[in-house]
Design a protein around this motif. Structure first.
Motif: not given
Length: 112
Positions: A1-4, A68-71, A73-77
């Protein structure tokens, strides 16, 4: 998540940079200067204010583009990545402010 979060923060700051004087969207920004601050800030003036709006768009675009880094998908993430990106942009703005407050004339004379 930090990378995103870093990816989102840098893309949002890039969008802000495109409105600086001499950049591609500067004239667009000038035409929108009459908009209320409530609209200008998240649209193009404040990277921290821009991040929740542009960050969600970036996250969703990256997800649907298959990056790939965004595959996942969830609201909390998504929320935590965007909030972290806002924090990163806050730190960048603080560093810019500190740099802007430095006595540049003295620094340049010391180099000579």
């Amino acid at each position: 998540m930090l990378e995103q979060a870093f990816i989102i923060a840098f893309i949002v700051y890039f969008l802000k940079a495109t409105t600086w004087k001499g950049m591609i969207f500067h004239s667009f920004k000038e035409r929108l200067e009459t908009l209320p601050s409530l609209i200008r800030m998240p649209l193009f003036e404040c990277p921290v204010c821009m991040t929740p709006w542009w960050g969600v768009a970036v996250y969703l675009a990256a997800h649907y583009a298959g990056i790939n880094e965004f595959q996942e998908l969830s609201v909390p993430r998504l929320i935590f990545a965007v909030l972290t990106a806002s924090g990163i942009n806050t730190v960048v703005l603080i560093i810019n402010k500190i740099y802007d407050d430095l006595p540049h004339e003295k620094i340049n004379k010391d180099k000579e």
